[in-house]
Write a protein that holds these residues in place. Sequence first.
Motif, PDB file in Angstrom:
ATOM      1  N   ASN A  94       0.856  -1.180   0.000  1.00 38.32           N
ATOM      2  CA  ASN A  94       0.000   0.000   0.000  1.00 38.32           C
ATOM      3  C   ASN A  94       0.900   1.241   0.000  1.00 38.32           C
ATOM      4  O   ASN A  94       1.746   1.385   0.892  1.00 38.32           O
ATOM      5  N   PRO A  95       0.741   2.146  -0.980  1.00 40.12           N
ATOM      6  CA  PRO A  95       1.655   3.298  -1.096  1.00 40.12           C
ATOM      7  C   PRO A  95       1.751   4.141   0.174  1.00 40.12           C
ATOM      8  O   PRO A  95       2.795   4.759   0.416  1.00 40.12           O
ATOM      9  N   GLU A  96       0.695   4.165   1.006  1.00 37.51           N
ATOM     10  CA  GLU A  96       0.776   4.972   2.221  1.00 37.51           C
ATOM     11  C   GLU A  96       1.799   4.407   3.217  1.00 37.51           C
ATOM     12  O   GLU A  96       2.240   5.116   4.120  1.00 37.51           O
ATOM     13  N   PHE A  97       2.184   3.134   3.023  1.00 33.56           N
ATOM     14  CA  PHE A  97       3.200   2.537   3.889  1.00 33.56           C
ATOM     15  C   PHE A  97       4.587   2.541   3.257  1.00 33.56           C
ATOM     16  O   PHE A  97       5.577   2.298   3.956  1.00 33.56           O
ATOM     17  N   GLY A  98       4.663   2.756   1.940  1.00 29.78           N
ATOM     18  CA  GLY A  98       5.956   2.772   1.267  1.00 29.78           C
ATOM     19  C   GLY A  98       5.963   1.897   0.036  1.00 29.78           C
ATOM     20  O   GLY A  98       4.944   1.741  -0.646  1.00 29.78           O
ATOM     21  N   THR A  99       7.118   1.295  -0.244  1.00 37.53           N
ATOM     22  CA  THR A  99       7.309   0.505  -1.457  1.00 37.53           C
ATOM     23  C   THR A  99       7.942  -0.846  -1.119  1.00 37.53           C
ATOM     24  O   THR A  99       8.404  -1.068  -0.001  1.00 37.53           O
ATOM     25  N   LEU A 100       7.975  -1.718  -2.104  1.00 37.93           N
ATOM     26  CA  LEU A 100       8.667  -3.001  -1.927  1.00 37.93           C
ATOM     27  C   LEU A 100      10.149  -2.782  -1.614  1.00 37.93           C
ATOM     28  O   LEU A 100      10.753  -3.523  -0.833  1.00 37.93           O
ATOM     29  N   GLU A 101      10.729  -1.739  -2.196  1.00 38.64           N
ATOM     30  CA  GLU A 101      12.134  -1.425  -1.919  1.00 38.64           C
ATOM     31  C   GLU A 101      12.316  -1.001  -0.464  1.00 38.64           C
ATOM     32  O   GLU A 101      13.298  -1.377   0.198  1.00 38.64           O
ATOM     33  N   ASP A 102      11.339  -0.232   0.065  1.00 39.09           N
ATOM     34  CA  ASP A 102      11.387   0.148   1.483  1.00 39.09           C
ATOM     35  C   ASP A 102      11.341  -1.088   2.379  1.00 39.09           C
ATOM     36  O   ASP A 102      12.041  -1.161   3.393  1.00 39.09           O
ATOM     37  N   LEU A 103      10.494  -2.047   1.991  1.00 40.18           N
ATOM     38  CA  LEU A 103      10.386  -3.269   2.782  1.00 40.18           C
ATOM     39  C   LEU A 103      11.689  -4.060   2.732  1.00 40.18           C
ATOM     40  O   LEU A 103      12.149  -4.587   3.751  1.00 40.18           O
ATOM     41  N   LYS A 104      12.288  -4.124   1.540  1.00 33.46           N
ATOM     42  CA  LYS A 104      13.559  -4.844   1.408  1.00 33.46           C
ATOM     43  C   LYS A 104      14.637  -4.202   2.289  1.00 33.46           C
ATOM     44  O   LYS A 104      15.410  -4.896   2.961  1.00 33.46           O
ATOM     45  N   GLU A 105      14.655  -2.873   2.318  1.00 34.65           N
ATOM     46  CA  GLU A 105      15.612  -2.147   3.163  1.00 34.65           C
ATOM     47  C   GLU A 105      15.347  -2.428   4.641  1.00 34.65           C
ATOM     48  O   GLU A 105      16.292  -2.603   5.429  1.00 34.65           O
ATOM     49  N   LEU A 106      14.072  -2.470   5.029  1.00 35.68           N
ATOM     50  CA  LEU A 106      13.721  -2.744   6.417  1.00 35.68           C
ATOM     51  C   LEU A 106      14.175  -4.141   6.833  1.00 35.68           C
ATOM     52  O   LEU A 106      14.738  -4.327   7.917  1.00 35.68           O
ATOM     53  N   ILE A 107      13.928  -5.121   5.963  1.00 31.83           N
ATOM     54  CA  ILE A 107      14.345  -6.499   6.260  1.00 31.83           C
ATOM     55  C   ILE A 107      15.860  -6.559   6.439  1.00 31.83           C
ATOM     56  O   ILE A 107      16.370  -7.168   7.389  1.00 31.83           O
ATOM     57  N   GLN A 108      16.590  -5.902   5.553  1.00 34.69           N
ATOM     58  CA  GLN A 108      18.052  -5.930   5.632  1.00 34.69           C
ATOM     59  C   GLN A 108      18.545  -5.255   6.902  1.00 34.69           C
ATOM     60  O   GLN A 108      19.432  -5.766   7.604  1.00 34.69           O
ATOM     61  N   LEU A 109      17.963  -4.097   7.226  1.00 34.77           N
ATOM     62  CA  LEU A 109      18.357  -3.370   8.434  1.00 34.77           C
ATOM     63  C   LEU A 109      18.040  -4.184   9.684  1.00 34.77           C
ATOM     64  O   LEU A 109      18.855  -4.252  10.619  1.00 34.77           O
ATOM     65  N   ALA A 110      16.872  -4.812   9.695  1.00 36.90           N
ATOM     66  CA  ALA A 110      16.503  -5.658  10.832  1.00 36.90           C
ATOM     67  C   ALA A 110      17.483  -6.822  10.968  1.00 36.90           C
ATOM     68  O   ALA A 110      17.987  -7.101  12.060  1.00 36.90           O
ATOM     69  N   HIS A 111      17.778  -7.484   9.857  1.00 34.86           N
ATOM     70  CA  HIS A 111      18.708  -8.617   9.881  1.00 34.86           C
ATOM     71  C   HIS A 111      20.103  -8.191  10.366  1.00 34.86           C
ATOM     72  O   HIS A 111      20.772  -8.927  11.102  1.00 34.86           O
ATOM     73  N   ASN A 112      20.522  -6.998   9.964  1.00 36.05           N
ATOM     74  CA  ASN A 112      21.825  -6.482  10.416  1.00 36.05           C
ATOM     75  C   ASN A 112      21.855  -6.284  11.931  1.00 36.05           C
ATOM     76  O   ASN A 112      22.936  -6.243  12.533  1.00 36.05           O
ATOM     77  N   ASN A 113      20.668  -6.141  12.522  1.00 32.60           N
ATOM     78  CA  ASN A 113      20.547  -5.954  13.973  1.00 32.60           C
ATOM     79  C   ASN A 113      20.022  -7.210  14.667  1.00 32.60           C
ATOM     80  O   ASN A 113      19.503  -7.141  15.778  1.00 32.60           O
ATOM     81  N   GLN A 114      20.164  -8.363  13.993  1.00 34.52           N
ATOM     82  CA  GLN A 114      19.761  -9.667  14.537  1.00 34.52           C
ATOM     83  C   GLN A 114      18.265  -9.705  14.867  1.00 34.52           C
ATOM     84  O   GLN A 114      17.828 -10.335  15.825  1.00 34.52           O
ATOM     85  N   ILE A 115      17.467  -9.024  14.066  1.00 33.36           N
ATOM     86  CA  ILE A 115      16.012  -9.040  14.216  1.00 33.36           C
ATOM     87  C   ILE A 115      15.401  -9.590  12.932  1.00 33.36           C
ATOM     88  O   ILE A 115      15.792  -9.192  11.826  1.00 33.36           O
ATOM     89  N   LYS A 116      14.469 -10.509  13.065  1.00 28.36           N
ATOM     90  CA  LYS A 116      13.784 -11.064  11.901  1.00 28.36           C
ATOM     91  C   LYS A 116      12.429 -10.374  11.708  1.00 28.36           C
ATOM     92  O   LYS A 116      11.971  -9.640  12.590  1.00 28.36           O
ATOM     93  N   LEU A 117      11.785 -10.615  10.566  1.00 29.63           N
ATOM     94  CA  LEU A 117      10.522  -9.949  10.268  1.00 29.63           C
ATOM     95  C   LEU A 117       9.537 -10.937   9.667  1.00 29.63           C
ATOM     96  O   LEU A 117       9.879 -11.657   8.720  1.00 29.63           O
ATOM     97  N   ILE A 118       8.347 -11.004  10.248  1.00 25.86           N
ATOM     98  CA  ILE A 118       7.278 -11.824   9.674  1.00 25.86           C
ATOM     99  C   ILE A 118       6.114 -10.917   9.278  1.00 25.86           C
ATOM    100  O   ILE A 118       5.938  -9.828   9.823  1.00 25.86           O
ATOM    101  N   MET A 119       5.319 -11.391   8.316  1.00 31.56           N
ATOM    102  CA  MET A 119       4.192 -10.620   7.810  1.00 31.56           C
ATOM    103  C   MET A 119       2.898 -11.387   8.009  1.00 31.56           C
ATOM    104  O   MET A 119       2.891 -12.609   8.166  1.00 31.56           O
ATOM    105  N   ASP A 120       1.803 -10.643   8.001  1.00 31.60           N
ATOM    106  CA  ASP A 120       0.490 -11.273   8.058  1.00 31.60           C
ATOM    107  C   ASP A 120       0.195 -11.970   6.735  1.00 31.60           C
ATOM    108  O   ASP A 120       0.417 -11.395   5.662  1.00 31.60           O
ATOM    109  N   LEU A 121      -0.282 -13.201   6.820  1.00 29.70           N
ATOM    110  CA  LEU A 121      -0.705 -13.957   5.649  1.00 29.70           C
ATOM    111  C   LEU A 121      -2.219 -14.109   5.735  1.00 29.70           C
ATOM    112  O   LEU A 121      -2.721 -14.865   6.563  1.00 29.70           O
TER     113      LEU A 121
END
Length: 523
Positions: free
Chosen positions: A53-80
């Motif tokens: 949803n554009p109000e939350f950002g883009t797929l690229e923003d999500l990819k950056e978030l996942i990478q940043l989280a992983h760099n800080n030993q944090i994982k990310l799950i999404m609602d299915l």
Amino acid sequence: MDSNDDGIGDLKGIQAKIPYLKELGIDFIWLNPIYQSPNVDNGYDISDYQAINPEFGTLEDLKELIQLAHNNQIKLIMDLVINHTSDQHPWFLESKKSKENPYRDYYLWADASPEKMPNNWQSFFGGSTWTYDSSTKQAYFHVFAKEQPDLNWKNPAMRKDIYQMIRWWLDFGIDGFRLDAISHIQKQPWDFKITDNPWAPFMNVAGIETYMAELKEIFRSYNIMTVGEASGVSSKSAALWTDPEDGYIDMIFELEHQVRTGEPGYEIGSLPDFKKVLSRWQKDLQPNGWNALYIDNHDNPRSNSIFGNETNESATALATAYLLLRGTPFIYQGQELGMTNFPFESIDELRTTESLQTYHDWLNKGLSQNEALRLTTHWTRDHSRTPMHWTELGGFSTNQPWMKLNTNTDRINVAIQQANPTSPFNYYKKLITLRKSLPVFTSGSYQIALAKHPSVWAYTRKDETNEVFVLTNLSEKEQTVTLPNYWTNPNDSFEVLLTNYPNTTWQKKLILRPYEAIVVKKH
């Protein structure tokens, strides 16, 4: 956190708060739906599974978030969300066109007329589970809002497309899923007669095992975590759902412990039921089942208001009681600050489809606007959806947020609590550190003590190496308790690991202060 001043939290806002989450000590983030959506049900009505949803950002923003989280030993799950889609999803737009359309059987249709639906089943959001379509003279089925048509899991072509989407996300790099409303994907035949439970026709219905086994096959081919929202799955059968070898998913959310007591509009959480239900789940999931532990989430009022008295002590006592149980604890945003319910003054302040419908239902029954508002808002899920408190002025956005900020941001906020060693935030940090430091909290057994006490929850966590006692007074009155003999044996020594009050003592007869919590290790 809103990063672009539109009043709505977004993916870059979460990126900015990764240091805060790392300080708190969490291991993974669960995001509520961020997919493309008309937002009839806060994103749980998805119109494109593979778009943000554009109000939350883009797929690229999500990819950056996942990478940043992983760099800080944090994982990310999404609602299915695969029980239903939005009525704006391309599949449903095609499905509506004709009975012969290839996508017709992606959804559940049945012959009907404006006066007569296929059956009298009721949806979770009120009203019929059916919505009539005059162009094809049939009705489609939905257990939630009419804008959320249910998918037809009996259709192999639909399942194939869903499974392809799941693999796409796992290949994208996310670390797992929270399976929304997963126990509803199988339905009874339309002539099924309801007796006592109105949700029985679509709650953990026989045959769901086939679909769960197919999902399991996908999940097991990736190194991920899965947690299911599975209402209707009992504590005994949940052990089968989450067995490490034979189960479908890693852990399960039970929906039983949010038991209310009191008259409508004045309800509070029932502490005896809270303790009884969670103890039963602890017992039934030993030794092979696994639970997802929570006291706050996006669908319920704030625990510090309904089970506590909105003080720091009640926030920390509740945290102690649930976070040291057997299972994986979930902390909902702001819970670690002791955030409270919102003082709603107008129906315009609400955002939830279900609550807006409830308000109008009360008006139609002849209630005044004030009384309808009170009955609607007392237990609304919107209490938990108000913006996070970062500073005394809110700090969520420089603009008007999508929902109003609570009026107590001046005393309940991250900035002030980070600086206060005795704040709920800093207590949560200690609690998380303690949980991670002793394997007994992961692998140890659970045994309740003082089981019949209406206000005190006490239990033992024990393994081959350690024995720890957790004692919490979940009331705003002093409670005098006589501890079990094996908790105070004079031949043993006892170490207080954590408490939310100063000057804590440990003896056979204790006077527990309001919402006092004590964690003791036996040596």
